[in-house]
Design a protein around this motif. Structure first.
Motif, PDB file in Angstrom:
ATOM      1  N   GLU A 135      -2.278 -10.303   6.600  1.00  5.57           N
ATOM      2  CA  GLU A 135      -2.602 -10.098   5.193  1.00  5.57           C
ATOM      3  C   GLU A 135      -1.852  -8.933   4.557  1.00  5.57           C
ATOM      4  N   GLY A 136      -1.660  -7.864   5.287  1.00  6.06           N
ATOM      5  CA  GLY A 136      -1.108  -6.644   4.709  1.00  6.06           C
ATOM      6  C   GLY A 136       0.338  -6.780   4.276  1.00  6.06           C
ATOM      7  N   ASN A 137       0.703  -6.015   3.227  1.00 11.73           N
ATOM      8  CA  ASN A 137       2.091  -5.921   2.818  1.00 11.73           C
ATOM      9  C   ASN A 137       2.930  -5.475   4.014  1.00 11.73           C
ATOM     10  N   ARG A 138       4.020  -6.207   4.267  1.00 12.42           N
ATOM     11  CA  ARG A 138       4.798  -5.939   5.483  1.00 12.42           C
ATOM     12  C   ARG A 138       5.435  -4.552   5.468  1.00 12.42           C
ATOM     13  N   VAL A 139       5.759  -4.034   4.304  1.00 12.87           N
ATOM     14  CA  VAL A 139       6.309  -2.682   4.235  1.00 12.87           C
ATOM     15  C   VAL A 139       5.243  -1.663   4.628  1.00 12.87           C
TER      16      VAL A 139
END
Length: 348
Positions: free
Chosen positions: A30-34
């Motif tokens: 789910e989290g932003n990959r950056v």
């Protein structure tokens, strides 16, 4: 037994099917990959500084250029080889888009045929071109079929009460879950993980299995109207699987291309920092401490984190791709994860 009962692995909500709950789900997919890559780099930086300050050994080694060169020389090699490997892999992804006109016509014909079949199954004349809207239409159609199944039950007063309750639980569970997932798909733009996430939320494999189980359990006891509605519901559920797999494949290609661009942007800055640490940096020029931590150790740890940033970005994207691939290995009414349903999932 209702559809929502039993193990977490067969739960409707994806967060309930992932061991570790919301934090693990955020880290994996789910989290932003950056942000995920930044979290991994921050943890690596803290571990390196903590071991350098409190671990066995002597910080005086930092004043010898050999250890610094030994750390950052492989980093440069790894950056060059890693970026080259990813860009080469990207060419294989792009190769799927290349081909003679007859192959392109076959792909086009297959896509159009599937859309026509799906339109017939949901009683629509035209399906939307956007992936999120297309999936939302299929999900809403399953909810509509579930409502029609409930209406057919109400029109069958002579049906045995235990049979009625079994079918009602199944239909009501699908209707409620269809509304939840349809709302999550509304307005989502392809290329962002939200579309794939919402599609993963719809546990269609278990719904197909449960529907077949209910139908076979009461074979001969269901009126024709109820049986026909149940058959139409299962037919629409059968279209969701191929549609989800198709859009998942397209999303994987999108992610790999995005990853390649990110690595292309980050490679040169990471190489420049690593080269600076080998060619120019002198630990002896950095003196003093902050909160008891030597400035030289803090700077070397920071530069190391910058040098391995492309690797962290690569890990964060690949982590999501392989996790989603693992969760969706099987298509149709096959569930690879362990359940606690016991003999209830056996041959009937």
């Amino acid at each position: 037994m209702s559809e929502s009962d039993g193990s977490a692995e067969t739960s409707n909500a994806m967060v309930d099917r992932v061991p570790g709950g919301r934090p693990v789900l955020w880290f994996l997919v789910e989290g932003n990959r950056v942000l995920v890559a930044g979290a991994m780099l921050a943890v690596s930086y803290v571990i390196l500084v903590a071991l350098g300050e409190f671990g066995p050994g002597s910080i005086s080694k930092l004043f010898d250029p050999a250890p610094i060169s030994a750390v950052f020389t492989p980093t440069i090699i790894g950056i060059i080889m890693g970026v080259t490997l990813v860009l080469t892999f990207n060419q294989f992804v792009l190769a799927e888009e290349l081909g003679p006109v007859d192959e392109q016509r076959e792909r086009m014909a297959g896509a159009l045929e599937f859309r026509r079949d799906a339109e017939d199954a949901v009683d629509r004349t035209t399906s939307p071109p956007e992936p999120s809207a297309f999936l939302r239409g299929l999900v809403e159609a399953t909810g509509d079929r579930a409502d029609e199944l409930l209406a057919a039950l109400e029109s069958s007063p002579d049906l045995d009460e235990s049979v009625r309750e079994d079918v009602r639980e199944y239909a009501e569970g699908i209707a409620v879950d269809a509304d939840r997932v349809a709302d999550s798909l509304e307005g989502k733009e392809f290329g962002r993980f939200e579309v794939v996430k919402a599609a993963l939320e719809y546990n269609y494999s278990w719904k197909i299995y449960t529907g077949n189980r209910v139908r076979n359990r009461h074979e001969g006891a269901l009126p024709d109207a109820v049986d026909d509605e149940l058959e139409e519901l299962l037919e629409v559920l059968g279209f969701f699987g191929p549609a989800r797999e198709h859009f998942k494949t397209l999303y994987f290609r999108w992610e790999i291309i995005t990853l390649s661009r990110a690595l292309a942007y980050l490679a040169l800055p990471a190489l420049a920092v690593s080269a600076y640490m080998i060619l120019v940096f002198e630990v002896g020029d950095v003196t003093g401490t902050t909160a008891g931590f030597d400035h030289g150790l803090l700077i070397i740890g920071l530069c190391f984190a910058v040098g391995v940033t492309p690797f962290a970005i690569f890990l964060s994207y690949i982590l999501r791709i392989v996790t989603v691939a693992k969760w969706t290995l099987a298509i149709g009414p096959f569930i690879l994860r362990e359940t606690d349903r016991g003999s209830d999932v056996g041959w009937k």
